[in-house]
Design a protein around this motif. Sequence first.
Motif, PDB file in Angstrom:
ATOM      1  N   LEU A  74       6.727  50.433 -80.852  1.00 30.39           N
ATOM      2  CA  LEU A  74       5.241  49.510 -81.122  1.00 30.39           C
ATOM      3  C   LEU A  74       5.517  48.154 -81.286  1.00 30.39           C
ATOM      4  O   LEU A  74       4.645  47.066 -81.278  1.00 30.39           O
ATOM      5  N   MET A  75       6.937  47.923 -81.407  1.00 29.26           N
ATOM      6  CA  MET A  75       7.203  46.225 -81.582  1.00 29.26           C
ATOM      7  C   MET A  75       7.119  46.045 -80.070  1.00 29.26           C
ATOM      8  O   MET A  75       7.362  44.914 -79.591  1.00 29.26           O
ATOM      9  N   ARG A  76       8.203  46.388 -78.928  1.00 28.01           N
ATOM     10  CA  ARG A  76       8.136  45.968 -77.996  1.00 28.01           C
ATOM     11  C   ARG A  76       7.297  45.661 -77.500  1.00 28.01           C
ATOM     12  O   ARG A  76       7.250  44.528 -77.024  1.00 28.01           O
ATOM     13  N   PRO A  77       6.090  45.989 -77.414  1.00 31.21           N
ATOM     14  CA  PRO A  77       4.464  44.901 -76.166  1.00 31.21           C
ATOM     15  C   PRO A  77       4.277  44.093 -76.839  1.00 31.21           C
ATOM     16  O   PRO A  77       4.274  42.861 -76.363  1.00 31.21           O
ATOM     17  N   LEU A  78       4.926  43.844 -78.519  1.00 29.17           N
ATOM     18  CA  LEU A  78       4.156  42.271 -79.257  1.00 29.17           C
ATOM     19  C   LEU A  78       5.414  41.256 -78.502  1.00 29.17           C
ATOM     20  O   LEU A  78       5.245  40.551 -78.530  1.00 29.17           O
ATOM     21  N   PHE A  79       6.754  42.068 -78.973  1.00 28.96           N
ATOM     22  CA  PHE A  79       8.010  40.909 -78.136  1.00 28.96           C
ATOM     23  C   PHE A  79       7.993  40.836 -76.268  1.00 28.96           C
ATOM     24  O   PHE A  79       8.668  40.046 -76.572  1.00 28.96           O
ATOM     25  N   THR A  80       7.567  41.816 -75.518  1.00 36.23           N
ATOM     26  CA  THR A  80       7.797  41.721 -74.563  1.00 36.23           C
ATOM     27  C   THR A  80       6.273  40.159 -73.675  1.00 36.23           C
ATOM     28  O   THR A  80       6.561  39.885 -72.727  1.00 36.23           O
ATOM     29  N   TRP A  81       5.037  40.941 -74.810  1.00 37.46           N
ATOM     30  CA  TRP A  81       4.220  40.312 -73.999  1.00 37.46           C
ATOM     31  C   TRP A  81       3.431  38.804 -74.554  1.00 37.46           C
ATOM     32  O   TRP A  81       3.112  37.999 -74.152  1.00 37.46           O
ATOM     33  N   LEU A  82       3.282  39.217 -76.313  1.00 36.21           N
ATOM     34  CA  LEU A  82       2.523  38.187 -77.304  1.00 36.21           C
ATOM     35  C   LEU A  82       3.620  37.274 -77.575  1.00 36.21           C
ATOM     36  O   LEU A  82       2.894  36.230 -77.115  1.00 36.21           O
ATOM     37  N   ALA A 121      11.302  29.996 -71.559  1.00 34.86           N
ATOM     38  CA  ALA A 121      11.476  31.254 -70.495  1.00 34.86           C
ATOM     39  C   ALA A 121      12.486  31.907 -71.268  1.00 34.86           C
ATOM     40  O   ALA A 121      12.877  32.940 -70.074  1.00 34.86           O
ATOM     41  N   GLY A 122      13.216  32.154 -72.072  1.00 37.07           N
ATOM     42  CA  GLY A 122      13.680  33.055 -72.872  1.00 37.07           C
ATOM     43  C   GLY A 122      13.044  34.685 -72.933  1.00 37.07           C
ATOM     44  O   GLY A 122      13.785  35.569 -72.698  1.00 37.07           O
ATOM     45  N   LEU A 123      11.790  34.006 -73.540  1.00 35.10           N
ATOM     46  CA  LEU A 123      10.946  35.142 -73.755  1.00 35.10           C
ATOM     47  C   LEU A 123      10.482  36.332 -72.593  1.00 35.10           C
ATOM     48  O   LEU A 123      10.722  37.167 -72.191  1.00 35.10           O
ATOM     49  N   SER A 124      10.242  35.179 -71.318  1.00 36.86           N
ATOM     50  CA  SER A 124       9.815  35.656 -70.354  1.00 36.86           C
ATOM     51  C   SER A 124      10.459  36.172 -69.250  1.00 36.86           C
ATOM     52  O   SER A 124       9.876  37.259 -69.107  1.00 36.86           O
ATOM     53  N   VAL A 125      12.152  36.673 -69.671  1.00 37.10           N
ATOM     54  CA  VAL A 125      12.761  37.801 -68.971  1.00 37.10           C
ATOM     55  C   VAL A 125      12.838  39.112 -69.187  1.00 37.10           C
ATOM     56  O   VAL A 125      12.994  39.725 -68.864  1.00 37.10           O
ATOM     57  N   ARG A 126      11.823  39.578 -70.347  1.00 37.64           N
ATOM     58  CA  ARG A 126      11.780  41.122 -71.176  1.00 37.64           C
ATOM     59  C   ARG A 126      10.865  41.762 -70.184  1.00 37.64           C
ATOM     60  O   ARG A 126      10.897  42.475 -69.735  1.00 37.64           O
ATOM     61  N   VAL A 159       9.438  40.775 -63.950  1.00 36.57           N
ATOM     62  CA  VAL A 159      10.870  39.847 -63.870  1.00 36.57           C
ATOM     63  C   VAL A 159      11.628  39.934 -63.703  1.00 36.57           C
ATOM     64  O   VAL A 159      12.013  39.271 -62.978  1.00 36.57           O
ATOM     65  N   GLU A 160      12.182  41.564 -64.385  1.00 35.75           N
ATOM     66  CA  GLU A 160      13.749  40.780 -64.187  1.00 35.75           C
ATOM     67  C   GLU A 160      14.096  41.734 -62.712  1.00 35.75           C
ATOM     68  O   GLU A 160      15.412  40.939 -62.289  1.00 35.75           O
ATOM     69  N   ARG A 161      13.524  42.394 -62.301  1.00 40.14           N
ATOM     70  CA  ARG A 161      13.667  43.001 -61.205  1.00 40.14           C
ATOM     71  C   ARG A 161      13.132  41.392 -60.412  1.00 40.14           C
ATOM     72  O   ARG A 161      14.386  41.744 -59.311  1.00 40.14           O
ATOM     73  N   ALA A 162      12.267  40.750 -60.212  1.00 40.45           N
ATOM     74  CA  ALA A 162      12.393  39.510 -59.558  1.00 40.45           C
ATOM     75  C   ALA A 162      13.121  38.771 -58.891  1.00 40.45           C
ATOM     76  O   ALA A 162      13.773  37.719 -58.393  1.00 40.45           O
ATOM     77  N   SER A 183      15.327  44.283 -85.363  1.00 41.94           N
ATOM     78  CA  SER A 183      16.139  43.520 -84.297  1.00 41.94           C
ATOM     79  C   SER A 183      15.486  42.633 -83.277  1.00 41.94           C
ATOM     80  O   SER A 183      15.140  41.545 -82.405  1.00 41.94           O
ATOM     81  N   GLU A 184      13.303  43.134 -83.466  1.00 46.98           N
ATOM     82  CA  GLU A 184      12.450  42.971 -82.869  1.00 46.98           C
ATOM     83  C   GLU A 184      11.871  41.964 -83.843  1.00 46.98           C
ATOM     84  O   GLU A 184      10.882  41.194 -83.260  1.00 46.98           O
ATOM     85  N   LEU A 185      11.199  42.416 -85.295  1.00 41.96           N
ATOM     86  CA  LEU A 185      11.325  41.374 -85.705  1.00 41.96           C
ATOM     87  C   LEU A 185      11.456  40.580 -86.365  1.00 41.96           C
ATOM     88  O   LEU A 185      10.415  39.071 -86.192  1.00 41.96           O
ATOM     89  N   LEU A 186      12.745  39.687 -86.508  1.00 46.81           N
ATOM     90  CA  LEU A 186      13.464  38.550 -86.659  1.00 46.81           C
ATOM     91  C   LEU A 186      12.570  37.786 -85.492  1.00 46.81           C
ATOM     92  O   LEU A 186      12.249  36.902 -86.281  1.00 46.81           O
ATOM     93  N   PRO A 187      13.392  37.761 -84.714  1.00 42.83           N
ATOM     94  CA  PRO A 187      12.800  36.931 -83.695  1.00 42.83           C
ATOM     95  C   PRO A 187      11.833  36.634 -83.197  1.00 42.83           C
ATOM     96  O   PRO A 187      11.015  34.777 -83.216  1.00 42.83           O
ATOM     97  N   ALA A 188      10.680  37.790 -83.569  1.00 41.23           N
ATOM     98  CA  ALA A 188       9.438  37.519 -83.371  1.00 41.23           C
ATOM     99  C   ALA A 188       8.879  36.347 -84.621  1.00 41.23           C
ATOM    100  O   ALA A 188       7.476  35.685 -84.302  1.00 41.23           O
ATOM    101  N   LEU A 189       9.327  36.770 -86.433  1.00 45.17           N
ATOM    102  CA  LEU A 189       8.989  35.677 -86.886  1.00 45.17           C
ATOM    103  C   LEU A 189       9.898  34.020 -86.838  1.00 45.17           C
ATOM    104  O   LEU A 189       8.742  33.790 -87.461  1.00 45.17           O
TER     105      LEU A 189
END
Length: 412
Positions: A5-13, A47-52, A56-59, A225-231
Motif C-alpha cells: 500500500l505504501m509503495r504507490p504513495l512513494f513511487t508516484w505521489l 529528481a531523487g524521488l523520480s528514479v523509483r 525510469v530505472e530501465r531507461a 522506511s516508506e512513511l518517514l521520508p514521505a512525512l
Amino acid sequence: MEELLMRPLFTWLMPTLAWSVVLWRTPSAFTTRANRSIWAGFAAIAAGLSVRPAAVERALAELSGVRDITLLVKHLAGVVAGYFMLEYVQAVRGRPQRPGAARARMLFTGAAAVALTLLFLLALPHDHDGAFGIDAHYGDPGVELYLGVFDTVFAVAAAQAAVLFWSNRASVPPGAMRAGVTCLAAASATGLVYTVYRVYFVLSSGDSTRLDADGKPVPLTDTLSELLPALMIVLFVLGVTIPPTRSLAGYLRDQYALWRLHPLWADVTTAVPQVVLGTPGSRLRGLLTPGDRSVELAHRAFALRDAALVLREDSPVTGGSPATGTAGGGPAVDTRAAAGADVHLDAGEGLARVEARWLRTAVRHRARGLAAPAPPAVLDATAGGRSLPEEIAWVLAVADAYRELGRSGAEA
C-alpha cells in the motif's frame, strides 16, 4: 500488505508533489538567494524521488550502461538536497556566518558526492538491477562504507537544518510564517529520525537473501522506511507553501470583497465621479488583476465614504437638527423631513440597509439632475467604522443590502 500500500504513495505521489513545488517556485528561483536555494533543494528531492518507477530505472540503466545507476542518482540527489536546504536556512536567517562557513559546506558536499561516486563505481557489486539491488549485499564492506558516507552526510545536514530552523522561529512573526518555519524544522528532524532508523533497521535485519520471481532482491524495507521520508517531504512542502497560501487566501478574500462591493461602488461613483482615484475598472478586470488587492479595497471604501459625504452636502438640508420655516404665514414645515420623504424606513431595519436605501435614492436623484435627499436622522450617529477593517466591514454590509434592494425591486 502495508508495504504494497505504501509503495504507490512513494513511487508516484511523492515525486508529483515535489515536482509541483518545483514548477510553482520556478519564477522565484530568479530572485533571491534563499528562493534559489529552496528551489534547487526541491529540484534535487524531486529528481531523487523520480528514479523509483521501474520505467525510469530501465531507461537510466540503458543510457548509462550501469544496471543500478538509480542507486547513485538517489543518493547524490539526497546529498545535494541537504546542501541546498542548509543554504536556504542560512539565507533566511540573515545572520553573519563564520568566515569560510559557506565554502566549507560546499567542499563537504562536493567531497561527499565524489566519495559516493567512487565507492559506487569501485566498491559496490552491480549484479542486480535498480536501487534495491544493494539490498542483497548489506554485509559487504564496500556497501557498508558507501551507505555510511551517505547516512553521515544526510544526518549531519538534517540535524543542522533542524537546529537552525527551530532556533530561527523566535525571530519570525507569529502566524503563517512561523508555522512554515516550524514545519521546515519538523521536516529536517524527521529526516534525521529516518536516517537513524534506517541504519538501525539495516544493521538489525542483515542481508536480504530472498529474490523475487524476476531474480531481484526483495527490498529490505518496511512501513516506517516508506512513511518517514514521505512525512518529511510533506512537511517540507507545507513549510514552503503555508506562508504564500495565506497570501493567496488574503488575495481571494479581497477579490471577493471587491466583487461584493462593485455594484454599490459603480452606481455611487457614477453619481459622484470626483471621488474615484485613478481610472475605474470593470468587475471582471478586477478579478484578473494580480497583486495585492487590499489597497484597492481600501481606496473603494474611502471613495464610498467620500461620496456619501458629498451626497449629504448636496442635500437641501445638511444640519443635524430639523430646519423649519413658514410660508405665507402657514404652519411650520420640517424641510428635512420633506427632503427625505421618499426614503422609506422599515421598523427595526438595520443601519446598513437604511444607508443602502438612502444611497439608492440619492443615486436615482442624481441621475435625474435632482439634489440628493437628506439622509434619515438615524444615520447621523454613524459614519462607518473607526478603523480601516471596521470601515470595510461596514461598506460591505451596505453593499450587500444595496444589492438585495436591487434584486427585490424595492423602491429606494
